[in-house]
Every structure is written in structure tokens, then in C-alpha cells.
Design a protein around this motif. Structure first.
Motif, PDB file in Angstrom:
ATOM      1  N   ARG A 111      -8.874  11.201  -9.251  1.00  0.00           N
ATOM      2  CA  ARG A 111      -8.414  10.871 -10.615  1.00  0.00           C
ATOM      3  C   ARG A 111      -7.271   9.866 -10.573  1.00  0.00           C
ATOM      4  O   ARG A 111      -7.152   9.015 -11.450  1.00  0.00           O
ATOM      5  N   ILE A 112      -6.410   9.961  -9.560  1.00  0.00           N
ATOM      6  CA  ILE A 112      -5.275   9.040  -9.452  1.00  0.00           C
ATOM      7  C   ILE A 112      -5.743   7.656  -9.008  1.00  0.00           C
ATOM      8  O   ILE A 112      -5.265   6.643  -9.521  1.00  0.00           O
ATOM      9  N   ALA A 113      -6.662   7.620  -8.058  1.00  0.00           N
ATOM     10  CA  ALA A 113      -7.135   6.336  -7.521  1.00  0.00           C
ATOM     11  C   ALA A 113      -8.660   6.318  -7.523  1.00  0.00           C
ATOM     12  O   ALA A 113      -9.289   6.399  -6.467  1.00  0.00           O
ATOM     13  N   ARG A 116      -9.346   5.806   0.919  1.00  0.00           N
ATOM     14  CA  ARG A 116      -8.173   6.327   0.209  1.00  0.00           C
ATOM     15  C   ARG A 116      -7.378   7.138   1.217  1.00  0.00           C
ATOM     16  O   ARG A 116      -7.920   7.982   1.911  1.00  0.00           O
ATOM     17  N   THR A 117      -6.087   6.881   1.314  1.00  0.00           N
ATOM     18  CA  THR A 117      -5.246   7.626   2.246  1.00  0.00           C
ATOM     19  C   THR A 117      -4.477   8.692   1.488  1.00  0.00           C
ATOM     20  O   THR A 117      -3.725   8.381   0.567  1.00  0.00           O
ATOM     21  N   VAL A 118      -4.693   9.953   1.884  1.00  0.00           N
ATOM     22  CA  VAL A 118      -3.985  11.074   1.279  1.00  0.00           C
ATOM     23  C   VAL A 118      -3.258  11.810   2.401  1.00  0.00           C
ATOM     24  O   VAL A 118      -3.869  12.201   3.392  1.00  0.00           O
ATOM     25  N   PHE A 151       0.837  -1.195   0.000  1.00  0.00           N
ATOM     26  CA  PHE A 151       0.000   0.000   0.000  1.00  0.00           C
ATOM     27  C   PHE A 151       0.873   1.246   0.000  1.00  0.00           C
ATOM     28  O   PHE A 151       1.826   1.354   0.748  1.00  0.00           O
ATOM     29  N   GLU A 152       0.521   2.199  -0.853  1.00  0.00           N
ATOM     30  CA  GLU A 152       1.253   3.468  -0.910  1.00  0.00           C
ATOM     31  C   GLU A 152       0.251   4.618  -0.839  1.00  0.00           C
ATOM     32  O   GLU A 152      -0.643   4.718  -1.675  1.00  0.00           O
ATOM     33  N   PRO A 153       0.379   5.497   0.170  1.00  0.00           N
ATOM     34  CA  PRO A 153      -0.555   6.630   0.257  1.00  0.00           C
ATOM     35  C   PRO A 153      -0.311   7.633  -0.859  1.00  0.00           C
ATOM     36  O   PRO A 153       0.766   7.691  -1.450  1.00  0.00           O
ATOM     37  N   ILE A 154      -1.317   8.422  -1.124  1.00  0.00           N
ATOM     38  CA  ILE A 154      -1.210   9.518  -2.081  1.00  0.00           C
ATOM     39  C   ILE A 154      -0.672  10.725  -1.317  1.00  0.00           C
ATOM     40  O   ILE A 154      -1.066  10.980  -0.181  1.00  0.00           O
ATOM     41  N   LEU A 155       0.225  11.466  -1.925  1.00  0.00           N
ATOM     42  CA  LEU A 155       0.816  12.641  -1.293  1.00  0.00           C
ATOM     43  C   LEU A 155       0.293  13.894  -1.983  1.00  0.00           C
ATOM     44  O   LEU A 155       0.351  14.013  -3.210  1.00  0.00           O
ATOM     45  N   ALA A 156      -0.233  14.826  -1.191  1.00  0.00           N
ATOM     46  CA  ALA A 156      -0.675  16.134  -1.690  1.00  0.00           C
ATOM     47  C   ALA A 156       0.205  17.186  -1.028  1.00  0.00           C
ATOM     48  O   ALA A 156       0.157  17.356   0.191  1.00  0.00           O
ATOM     49  N   ASN A 157       1.021  17.867  -1.806  1.00  0.00           N
ATOM     50  CA  ASN A 157       1.915  18.890  -1.262  1.00  0.00           C
ATOM     51  C   ASN A 157       1.478  20.261  -1.766  1.00  0.00           C
ATOM     52  O   ASN A 157       1.264  20.460  -2.958  1.00  0.00           O
ATOM     53  N   GLY A 203       1.807   6.781  -6.869  1.00  0.00           N
ATOM     54  CA  GLY A 203       2.545   5.888  -7.760  1.00  0.00           C
ATOM     55  C   GLY A 203       3.429   6.708  -8.672  1.00  0.00           C
ATOM     56  O   GLY A 203       4.186   7.566  -8.212  1.00  0.00           O
ATOM     57  N   ASP A 204       3.303   6.501  -9.973  1.00  0.00           N
ATOM     58  CA  ASP A 204       4.095   7.248 -10.946  1.00  0.00           C
ATOM     59  C   ASP A 204       3.349   8.457 -11.505  1.00  0.00           C
ATOM     60  O   ASP A 204       3.868   9.162 -12.369  1.00  0.00           O
ATOM     61  N   GLU A 205       2.145   8.693 -11.024  1.00  0.00           N
ATOM     62  CA  GLU A 205       1.318   9.778 -11.563  1.00  0.00           C
ATOM     63  C   GLU A 205       1.417  11.028 -10.693  1.00  0.00           C
ATOM     64  O   GLU A 205       1.334  10.960  -9.467  1.00  0.00           O
ATOM     65  N   VAL A 206       1.588  12.178 -11.359  1.00  0.00           N
ATOM     66  CA  VAL A 206       1.663  13.464 -10.668  1.00  0.00           C
ATOM     67  C   VAL A 206       0.696  14.422 -11.361  1.00  0.00           C
ATOM     68  O   VAL A 206       0.776  14.628 -12.572  1.00  0.00           O
TER      69      VAL A 206
END
Length: 94
Positions: free
Chosen positions: A47-49, A55-57, A2-8, A23-26
Motif C-alpha cells: 500500500r505504501i509503495a 521493494r526493500t523492507v 532510495f529509502e527502504p520501508i521499515l516494518a517494526n 517516507g511520511d506514511e505510517v
């Protein structure tokens, strides 16, 4: 794994820029305030997931999660600047 989504979030003049990575999408967006940028981040994460629940962001401000939380809560809880007093209808106050 599992990989969380990062919002910066970063300041962009008077606006906020948000970069959402999964993942590989930005994906990126710009919004006129931090609250609007947070809404944009939710849309980009979808849109990413798409459909992933839960969903973990992870939200960060220049890479700092605590910094984002502080800034976001300050923006959410801030009182609007005082404006002119509301107009009264003289017919109803007499």
C-alpha cells in the motif's frame, strides 16, 4: 535518494503489532502471531509503495533486525505442539 520501508514489530498481549513506515506514511496492523504479522507487513508495504519491484523492507523487532530474524525463524521452524494421535480406521488395519 532510495529509502527502504521499515516494518517494526512489537508484542501486543498475545498478538503482534506491526508498524510499517515509508517516507511520511505510517500504517499499522495487529495479527495473532508473528508469521501473520509478517504477512500484514507485506500488505502494508504494498500500500505504501504499490508496484515497486524490487521493494526493500527492513523488518525489526523493537528496532532490532537480528532480533526479528531470530524470532521469525523460530516461529517458522517451530514444531506444533503434540496433539492426540490420528484416528485409525479399524477396518483398514485388520
Amino acid at each position: 535518494m532510495f529509502e527502504p520501508i521499515l516494518a517494526n514489530y512489537t508484542r501486543d498481549g498475545d498478538d503482534w503489532k506491526v508498524e510499517v513506515t515509508g517516507g511520511d506514511e505510517v500504517l499499522t496492523a495487529t495479527a495473532p502471531g508473528l508469521i501473520a504479522a509478517r504477512d500484514q507487513a507485506d500488505q502494508l508495504a504494498e500500500r505504501i509503495a504499490p508496484g515497486d519491484q524490487p521493494r526493500t523492507v527492513v523488518h525489526t523487532l523493537d528496532g532490532d533486525a537480528l532480533g526479528f530474524t531470530t524470532a521469525y525463524l523460530t516461529a517458522r521452524l517451530a514444531t506444533p505442539p503434540p496433539g492426540p494421535p490420528p484416528a485409525t480406521d479399524e477396518a483398514t488395519t485388520a
